[in-house]
Design an enzyme around this catalytic site. Structure first.
Site, PDB file in Angstrom:
ATOM      1  N   LYS A 242      -2.292 -13.132  34.802  1.00  0.00           N
ATOM      2  CA  LYS A 242      -2.585 -11.929  35.079  1.00  0.00           C
ATOM      3  C   LYS A 242      -3.361 -12.403  36.174  1.00  0.00           C
ATOM      4  O   LYS A 242      -4.442 -13.025  36.652  1.00  0.00           O
ATOM      5  CB  LYS A 242      -3.099 -11.340  34.374  1.00  0.00           C
TER       6      LYS A 242
ATOM      7  N   GLY B   2     -13.638 -16.564  39.252  1.00  0.00           N
ATOM      8  CA  GLY B   2     -13.300 -15.611  39.448  1.00  0.00           C
ATOM      9  C   GLY B   2     -15.308 -14.779  39.991  1.00  0.00           C
ATOM     10  O   GLY B   2     -15.724 -16.039  40.089  1.00  0.00           O
ATOM     11  N   SER B   3     -15.747 -13.973  39.842  1.00  0.00           N
ATOM     12  CA  SER B   3     -16.703 -14.021  39.932  1.00  0.00           C
ATOM     13  C   SER B   3     -17.532 -13.811  39.381  1.00  0.00           C
ATOM     14  O   SER B   3     -17.049 -13.082  37.497  1.00  0.00           O
ATOM     15  CB  SER B   3     -17.312 -12.024  40.696  1.00  0.00           C
TER      16      SER B   3
ATOM     17  N   VAL C 236     -17.798 -10.229  36.671  1.00  0.00           N
ATOM     18  CA  VAL C 236     -16.388 -10.150  35.636  1.00  0.00           C
ATOM     19  C   VAL C 236     -15.984 -11.266  34.613  1.00  0.00           C
ATOM     20  O   VAL C 236     -16.112 -11.073  33.666  1.00  0.00           O
ATOM     21  CB  VAL C 236     -14.801 -10.253  36.889  1.00  0.00           C
ATOM     22  N   GLY C 237     -16.679 -13.187  35.271  1.00  0.00           N
ATOM     23  CA  GLY C 237     -16.112 -13.673  34.129  1.00  0.00           C
ATOM     24  C   GLY C 237     -17.670 -12.808  32.784  1.00  0.00           C
ATOM     25  O   GLY C 237     -17.383 -13.199  31.596  1.00  0.00           O
TER      26      GLY C 237
ATOM     27  N   GLU D  80     -14.630 -20.758  34.933  1.00  0.00           N
ATOM     28  CA  GLU D  80     -14.871 -20.755  36.651  1.00  0.00           C
ATOM     29  C   GLU D  80     -15.150 -20.026  37.500  1.00  0.00           C
ATOM     30  O   GLU D  80     -15.015 -18.991  38.245  1.00  0.00           O
ATOM     31  CB  GLU D  80     -13.886 -21.513  37.005  1.00  0.00           C
TER      32      GLU D  80
ATOM     33  N   CYS E 160     -14.819 -21.126  45.783  1.00  0.00           N
ATOM     34  CA  CYS E 160     -16.094 -21.252  45.353  1.00  0.00           C
ATOM     35  C   CYS E 160     -16.500 -22.363  45.347  1.00  0.00           C
ATOM     36  O   CYS E 160     -17.932 -22.737  45.318  1.00  0.00           O
ATOM     37  CB  CYS E 160     -15.335 -21.275  43.799  1.00  0.00           C
TER      38      CYS E 160
ATOM     39  N   GLU F 220     -23.499 -15.315  46.858  1.00  0.00           N
ATOM     40  CA  GLU F 220     -22.419 -16.083  47.772  1.00  0.00           C
ATOM     41  C   GLU F 220     -21.774 -14.364  49.062  1.00  0.00           C
ATOM     42  O   GLU F 220     -21.492 -13.364  48.284  1.00  0.00           O
ATOM     43  CB  GLU F 220     -21.001 -16.276  46.868  1.00  0.00           C
TER      44      GLU F 220
END
Length: 477
Positions: free
Chosen positions: A171, A223-224, A227-228, A245, A279, A379
């Protein structure tokens, strides 16, 4: 533009599409791509689940041969894929070609692991008994990938997933669907059987359905942090295996004995390569006050001379950011930093002169940034560099480690003792001395610490601890 499920290209079940445009030229409409929902995910997981036994039983050496063919196929289409990356993500064409090269290296390395995916034999306590360990694939995996490396990150998830014997549902980010489609075409042409690798385009609805399907044994996500966390929490009740990650707020330390020319070159590469959208980007420079003004003067000269342009412009030094949301976030971060006491050395504004309509930001350097201000702690994910003062090595290390993230850490010094002490004291997963603080090699772990990483690393022998689980066996004869 469609999904790829059970060996066939098909539209989303709903028929819904999302329009994708070039962030460097908004008049360039790339196309409409499937906007998938739970129905599409269910079909993809059905296919992956059905294909699992035969793919698992094929064995790692024959699975590695498929990866080798995929490597050749990607090499043959390198220019086409690089052009697609630049067109839909915005990075300069040279950077896109570098991403293709890295992806080829990952495929080469991973295919080689097909003959090393082994366990151990160990002494047994009884006579005439053999004791051993071996690995087994965990099953169907969901691979959720971001837009900043739309080729390399899917490759470094797909390649070990398939070699291990897992089947997969990819995805990708809705901002970079074309690159994902081309990559899946490469794998299909390499002979990946129907159902082994499936592609589901779309946004949050597709991702949530993938995490919720109880036949999915693991989710690898890049990702962020928010969301993780949501993925991890959503799967916690069933002990879903996750590899996450997440973000970074990476520091490059410049001590008073540093080679400033090399430090400036590394800072510019780390902070403004790919418009700072990675990242591991150098988003903080922690500089000793004794060399601060000289470093800032050199940074000003280098950064203010950088040319902003569309990714296909060979004279451009920096391309656009990926979308309007990212551009707005960067501009707001700069304004917030100035309100907190920072000063703009160069940049800080939207770039428009001589450019197509797009999401361009001047490369920005901020000085006198308080170490505990929001821009020094959170970030930004854009071409915005914060320069923070320090007084000596101990102060530098304390500032570098003051954030919740721990993706990468870099130091410039001529003192060997300080080099090795920094390696010991950095609270970060990927460390660098006297070189740019981004990137690594296909055989080294790509990983962070603290809130930057959860689960096994990627791009290394350690990756098998995500895609496989151990078995032990005792055989008496």
């Amino acid at each position: 533009m469609t999904n790829y499920v059970n060996g066939a290209w098909r539209p989303a079940v709903s028929g819904e599409t999302r329009t994708n445009t070039n962030p460097g030229d908004l008049s360039d409409v790339i196309g409409g791509f499937a906007e998938s929902d739970a129905a599409d995910v269910t079909a993809a997981v059905d296919a992956a689940h059905a294909a699992l036994p035969a793919w698992r039983d094929l064995g790692p050496i024959k699975r590695a041969a498929v990866l080798t063919r995929a490597q050749a196929g990607l090499a043959a289409r390198a220019d086409e894929v690089a052009a697609a990356i630049t067109r839909e993500q915005g990075k300069r064409l040279g950077e896109a070609r570098g991403e293709v090269d890295r992806s080829l290296a990952i495929l080469e390395y991973t295919a080689g692991e097909g003959r090393r995916l082994n366990g151990v034999t160990t002494p047994a306590e009884e006579p005439r008994t053999v004791a051993l360990t071996f690995r087994r694939p965990i099953g169907v995996v969901g691979l959720v990938t971001p837009w900043n490396f739309p080729l390399a990150i899917p490759v470094w998830k797909i390649a070990p997933a398939l070699l291990s014997g897992c089947t997969a549902v990819l995805k990708p980010s809705p901002f970079t669907p074309l690159t994902a489609q081309l990559l899946v075409e490469v794998f299909a042409d390499a002979g990946v059987p129907a159902g082994v690798l499936n592609l589901v385009q779309g946004d949050r609805a597709a991702g949530e359905a993938l995490v919720a399907d109880e036949r999915v044994a693991g989710i690898s996500f890049t990702g962020s942090l928010p969301v993780g966390r949501a993925i991890h929490v959503a799967g916690a009740h069933r002990l879903l295996r996750t590899q996450l990650e997440l973000g970074g707020k990476n520091a490059l330390i410049v001590l008073d004995d540093a080679d400033l020319d090399k430090a400036v070159a590394a800072i510019v590469h780390g902070a403004f390569g790919q418009s700072g959208q990675r990242c591991s980007a150098t988003s903080r420079v922690v500089v000793d006050v004794r060399v601060k003004e000289e470093l800032l003067a050199r940074l000003h000269d280098r950064v203010s001379a950088m040319r902003v342009g569309i990714g296909t412009d060979p004279s451009a030094d920096i391309g656009p950011v990926v979308n309007e949301e990212r551009l707005t976030a960067c501009l707001e971060a700069v304004r917030g930093a100035v309100d907190a006491g920072a000063k703009v050395v160069c940049g800080g504004e939207r770039a428009v002169d001589g450019l197509p309509e797009g999401y361009y930001l001047q490369p920005t350097v901020l000085r006198d940034v308080p170490w505990d201000s929001e821009i020094a702690q959170e970030e930004v994910f854009g071409p915005v560099l914060s320069v923070v003062d320090c007084d000596g090595f101990d102060d530098a290390m304390a500032i570098a480690n003051s954030v919740q993230y721990g993706m990468s850490g870099t130091i410039f010094t001529q003192d060997p003792a300080r080099m090795f002490e920094a390696l010991d004291r950095f609270e970060a997963g990927m460390l660098h001395v006297n070189r740019p603080g981004v990137g690594a090699y296909a055989h080294l772990p790509h990983m962070g610490s603290k809130m930057s990483q959860y689960g096994a690393p990627e791009c290394s022998p350690q990756v098998w601890d995500f895609y496989t689980e151990w078995r032990s066996a005792c055989i008496t004869y």
